[in-house]
Design a protein around this motif. Sequence first.
Motif, PDB file in Angstrom:
ATOM      1  N   ALA A   9       0.936  -1.279   0.076  1.00 47.97           N
ATOM      2  CA  ALA A   9      -0.174   0.136  -0.111  1.00 47.97           C
ATOM      3  C   ALA A   9       0.919   1.248  -0.058  1.00 47.97           C
ATOM      4  O   ALA A   9       0.253   2.431  -0.267  1.00 47.97           O
ATOM      5  N   SER A  10       1.999   1.109   0.228  1.00 48.11           N
ATOM      6  CA  SER A  10       2.898   2.312   0.535  1.00 48.11           C
ATOM      7  C   SER A  10       3.961   2.399  -0.823  1.00 48.11           C
ATOM      8  O   SER A  10       5.106   3.087  -0.712  1.00 48.11           O
ATOM      9  N   TRP A  11       3.672   1.774  -1.962  1.00 50.84           N
ATOM     10  CA  TRP A  11       4.724   1.700  -2.957  1.00 50.84           C
ATOM     11  C   TRP A  11       4.842   3.213  -3.510  1.00 50.84           C
ATOM     12  O   TRP A  11       6.044   3.540  -4.144  1.00 50.84           O
ATOM     13  N   VAL A 253     -12.985  22.231  -1.129  1.00 53.42           N
ATOM     14  CA  VAL A 253     -12.427  21.440  -2.087  1.00 53.42           C
ATOM     15  C   VAL A 253     -12.080  20.236  -1.312  1.00 53.42           C
ATOM     16  O   VAL A 253     -12.036  18.915  -1.976  1.00 53.42           O
ATOM     17  N   HIS A 254     -11.726  20.293   0.090  1.00 54.70           N
ATOM     18  CA  HIS A 254     -11.128  19.139   0.764  1.00 54.70           C
ATOM     19  C   HIS A 254     -12.406  18.254   1.211  1.00 54.70           C
ATOM     20  O   HIS A 254     -12.346  16.820   1.177  1.00 54.70           O
ATOM     21  N   GLU A 255     -13.636  18.638   1.139  1.00 55.13           N
ATOM     22  CA  GLU A 255     -14.809  17.883   1.254  1.00 55.13           C
ATOM     23  C   GLU A 255     -14.741  16.856   0.051  1.00 55.13           C
ATOM     24  O   GLU A 255     -15.264  15.455   0.185  1.00 55.13           O
ATOM     25  N   ILE A 256     -14.808  17.576  -1.316  1.00 58.29           N
ATOM     26  CA  ILE A 256     -14.759  16.694  -2.403  1.00 58.29           C
ATOM     27  C   ILE A 256     -13.696  15.539  -2.407  1.00 58.29           C
ATOM     28  O   ILE A 256     -13.859  14.443  -2.868  1.00 58.29           O
ATOM     29  N   PHE A 257     -12.425  15.875  -2.072  1.00 57.20           N
ATOM     30  CA  PHE A 257     -11.452  14.948  -2.002  1.00 57.20           C
ATOM     31  C   PHE A 257     -11.496  13.859  -0.773  1.00 57.20           C
ATOM     32  O   PHE A 257     -11.111  12.778  -1.029  1.00 57.20           O
ATOM     33  N   ALA A 258     -12.074  14.182   0.249  1.00 54.93           N
ATOM     34  CA  ALA A 258     -12.559  13.006   1.116  1.00 54.93           C
ATOM     35  C   ALA A 258     -13.350  12.115   0.660  1.00 54.93           C
ATOM     36  O   ALA A 258     -13.222  11.201   0.707  1.00 54.93           O
ATOM     37  N   GLY A 259     -14.371  12.650  -0.444  1.00 56.15           N
ATOM     38  CA  GLY A 259     -15.158  11.609  -1.045  1.00 56.15           C
ATOM     39  C   GLY A 259     -14.404  10.869  -1.915  1.00 56.15           C
ATOM     40  O   GLY A 259     -14.712   9.413  -2.096  1.00 56.15           O
ATOM     41  N   LEU A 264     -11.294   5.542  -3.469  1.00 56.09           N
ATOM     42  CA  LEU A 264      -9.916   4.842  -3.462  1.00 56.09           C
ATOM     43  C   LEU A 264      -9.735   3.955  -2.513  1.00 56.09           C
ATOM     44  O   LEU A 264      -9.013   2.937  -2.703  1.00 56.09           O
ATOM     45  N   ASN A 265     -10.060   3.984  -1.387  1.00 56.94           N
ATOM     46  CA  ASN A 265     -10.157   3.151  -0.344  1.00 56.94           C
ATOM     47  C   ASN A 265     -10.838   1.836  -0.405  1.00 56.94           C
ATOM     48  O   ASN A 265     -10.822   0.933   0.430  1.00 56.94           O
ATOM     49  N   GLU A 266     -11.908   1.791  -1.423  1.00 58.11           N
ATOM     50  CA  GLU A 266     -12.700   0.525  -1.551  1.00 58.11           C
ATOM     51  C   GLU A 266     -11.716  -0.514  -2.328  1.00 58.11           C
ATOM     52  O   GLU A 266     -12.206  -1.732  -2.059  1.00 58.11           O
ATOM     53  N   TYR A 267     -10.558  -0.168  -2.462  1.00 62.46           N
ATOM     54  CA  TYR A 267      -9.793  -1.208  -3.256  1.00 62.46           C
ATOM     55  C   TYR A 267      -8.472  -1.579  -2.007  1.00 62.46           C
ATOM     56  O   TYR A 267      -8.284  -0.944  -1.205  1.00 62.46           O
ATOM     57  N   HIS A 268      -8.148  -2.974  -2.529  1.00 63.13           N
ATOM     58  CA  HIS A 268      -6.883  -3.499  -1.542  1.00 63.13           C
ATOM     59  C   HIS A 268      -5.735  -3.575  -2.436  1.00 63.13           C
ATOM     60  O   HIS A 268      -5.736  -4.668  -3.219  1.00 63.13           O
ATOM     61  N   PRO A 269      -4.652  -3.066  -2.465  1.00 59.36           N
ATOM     62  CA  PRO A 269      -4.394  -1.607  -1.635  1.00 59.36           C
ATOM     63  C   PRO A 269      -5.179  -0.798  -2.148  1.00 59.36           C
ATOM     64  O   PRO A 269      -5.474  -0.775  -3.197  1.00 59.36           O
ATOM     65  N   PRO A 270      -5.283   0.424  -1.125  1.00 58.20           N
ATOM     66  CA  PRO A 270      -5.964   1.505  -1.688  1.00 58.20           C
ATOM     67  C   PRO A 270      -5.291   2.250  -2.970  1.00 58.20           C
ATOM     68  O   PRO A 270      -3.930   2.059  -3.055  1.00 58.20           O
ATOM     69  N   LYS A 271      -5.979   2.591  -3.590  1.00 58.98           N
ATOM     70  CA  LYS A 271      -5.596   3.312  -4.802  1.00 58.98           C
ATOM     71  C   LYS A 271      -4.694   4.725  -4.407  1.00 58.98           C
ATOM     72  O   LYS A 271      -5.122   5.328  -3.781  1.00 58.98           O
ATOM     73  N   PRO A 291      -3.402  11.639   4.375  1.00 62.61           N
ATOM     74  CA  PRO A 291      -4.202  10.461   3.998  1.00 62.61           C
ATOM     75  C   PRO A 291      -5.580  10.242   4.065  1.00 62.61           C
ATOM     76  O   PRO A 291      -6.283   9.559   3.516  1.00 62.61           O
ATOM     77  N   THR A 292      -6.428  11.254   4.716  1.00 60.20           N
ATOM     78  CA  THR A 292      -7.796  11.324   4.392  1.00 60.20           C
ATOM     79  C   THR A 292      -8.290  11.841   3.038  1.00 60.20           C
ATOM     80  O   THR A 292      -9.363  12.054   2.689  1.00 60.20           O
ATOM     81  N   GLU A 293      -7.349  12.451   2.234  1.00 66.73           N
ATOM     82  CA  GLU A 293      -7.565  13.205   0.980  1.00 66.73           C
ATOM     83  C   GLU A 293      -6.811  12.353  -0.050  1.00 66.73           C
ATOM     84  O   GLU A 293      -6.988  11.110  -0.223  1.00 66.73           O
ATOM     85  N   LEU A 294      -6.216  13.026  -0.905  1.00 68.83           N
ATOM     86  CA  LEU A 294      -5.539  12.383  -2.085  1.00 68.83           C
ATOM     87  C   LEU A 294      -4.309  11.649  -1.763  1.00 68.83           C
ATOM     88  O   LEU A 294      -3.812  10.853  -2.266  1.00 68.83           O
ATOM     89  N   GLY A 295      -3.590  12.159  -0.550  1.00 71.08           N
ATOM     90  CA  GLY A 295      -2.319  11.174   0.021  1.00 71.08           C
ATOM     91  C   GLY A 295      -0.928  11.775  -0.458  1.00 71.08           C
ATOM     92  O   GLY A 295      -0.066  11.643   0.149  1.00 71.08           O
ATOM     93  N   GLN A 296      -1.173  12.660  -1.503  1.00 70.37           N
ATOM     94  CA  GLN A 296       0.296  13.191  -2.095  1.00 70.37           C
ATOM     95  C   GLN A 296      -0.084  14.351  -2.967  1.00 70.37           C
ATOM     96  O   GLN A 296      -1.106  14.351  -3.498  1.00 70.37           O
ATOM     97  N   ALA A 297       0.888  15.484  -2.813  1.00 69.83           N
ATOM     98  CA  ALA A 297       0.440  16.648  -3.899  1.00 69.83           C
ATOM     99  C   ALA A 297       1.751  16.901  -4.278  1.00 69.83           C
ATOM    100  O   ALA A 297       2.984  16.830  -3.619  1.00 69.83           O
ATOM    101  N   PHE A 298       1.706  17.333  -5.469  1.00 67.38           N
ATOM    102  CA  PHE A 298       3.058  17.798  -6.198  1.00 67.38           C
ATOM    103  C   PHE A 298       3.720  19.079  -5.581  1.00 67.38           C
ATOM    104  O   PHE A 298       2.844  19.778  -5.132  1.00 67.38           O
ATOM    105  N   ASN A 299       4.822  19.253  -5.476  1.00 69.03           N
ATOM    106  CA  ASN A 299       5.562  20.247  -4.860  1.00 69.03           C
ATOM    107  C   ASN A 299       6.451  20.838  -6.359  1.00 69.03           C
ATOM    108  O   ASN A 299       7.036  19.952  -6.564  1.00 69.03           O
TER     109      ASN A 299
END
Length: 563
Positions: A9-11, A253-259, A264-271, A291-299
């Motif tokens: 899950a952490s690849w 926007v963060h409510e959208i990405f929480a959805g 994404l967490n329906e899958y194993h491992p999560p997408k 981790p409750t939203e997209l999990g990573q953001a470009f800097n």
Amino acid sequence: MSTFDSHDASWWRQAAVYQIYPRSFADSNGDGMGDLPGVTARMDYLSALGMDAIWLSPFYPSALADGGYDVDDYRNVDPRLGSLDDFDAMVSAAHAAGIRVIVDVVPNHSSNLHAWFTAALAAAPGSPERARYHFLEGLGENGELPPSDWPSHFGGPAWTRVVEQAGPHAGSPGQWYLHLFASEQPDFNWDNPEVREDFHTTLRFWADRGVDGFRVDVAHGLAKDMTLPLRSKPELQILVDDGSDPLFDRDAVHEIFAGWRSVLNEYHPPKAAVAEAWVPFTSRRLKYARPTELGQAFNFDLLQAPFSAVEFRTVAQKCLTEAEASGASSTWVFSNHDVIRHPSRYALPDGSTLADLEAWLLADGAAPVPDLARGLRRARAATLFMLGLPGSAYLYQGEELGLFEVADLPASALADPTWFRTNHQVKGRDGCRVPLPWSAAAENFGFGGSPWLPQPAWFGEHAADVQDGVAGSTLEMYRAALKLRRALQTVETLEWLSAPASDMVHYRRPNGWEVLTNFAPVAAALPTGVAPAKVVLRSGDPAAGKGTAEGTIPAETTLWLAP
């Protein structure tokens, strides 16, 4: 051939990801446009390069008003690029080669040819069809003025007026619709539950086909304040850190990405997912990476930094601290489909601004004359500096070949909407999207048919087959670096060994792997205790780097030292 643990899950945390701009990667059928079978045919190349994942820019049906980021159908493949069967075959080939697949999702806007938008044009004002987008009445006596003075990111106004097709005013100018980019890219209304649910369906559609992750385009732009009267002319960038900009980085926007995360967490491992969010304030950007939203953001801090020891060290530490605070890993990138390739940026005079770069492109790259040798030398040094850092590395197709920006594309070939919407004052991004050179002696350098953007003659010097197996070539440097990186990668921390203000930046990973970069334009003595015998990789030409054995490091060079 590499393999991966399909249950890991952490690849993504320290993955090396290769961005593919499909139309410009490899053309399998000779029509001059790259396609999905072309990607599949080059999977051995990507595996030998050492990639953990590939990220595909949009391959969906599109009229290409914005290079595929104007999407007609989010759950299909553009027939010019292949079919869903071709997509499935590509994913299978990637997974067999130990490579994961990330696809682009474009949620801020659709194409004007999307079924929803054509239905909106055919419907009357106030209809459910129009509620999926942002349609408003104009200002002025007869609605002849746009609802606000907002500019489009590509130039010109962010509003286009439609001719009504239904109702009592059919045939007459009517409402205006919002498009923060090209007029062919109407913005979705994310306050509409139907829009939200449809994108959940899209995420599941591709996840069910084996996709491992998603790159989210303009992630910071979905939530908008459309309260009337609209506020006057916001800048199309984040200038405030409190979420009060009407168009970008709003808290909603963060409510959208929480959805999205729930899906994404329906899958194993999560997408996995990564946000393209141009948010310069750390406190705001890290929200997308929770981790409750997209999990990573470009800097994009390192991409925007000058080639400077102080700047690179400061940016790297800032981004690592930010990643730790969000629970994500950092992301590193120097080039992509939206920016001038970094060897060309480093080849221009120090201190060049964005306006300077645009003027350089407008001059067909002739003024100022770039120092290409310096640009490539710096780019190679910067790349090895970056690949040693904890976090994930995003590489753009062709950078492993040392490609420069094609700055002198003829005006007749340009396709970027910026070129047209700025009345030919800003060239845009076509110069980094020219199809790749695979074989120096082959027609069209082995890309396939006559390419949709013309390749310059000098591409032959950078072709993959010319560099294959050649010690010191940029391709072989990338291959060696990515192989070593995979073997040496450890926990996501480092220790700075050099003084903050030094021209030399020296850091060590917990297992003893050391990275040493001399940013100065002259050779320098190796730090005390650095054993030349431990050097396992250098960014410079091996023939030019013999001084290392004598206790020096050449100018603008990075060394890797084994534990």
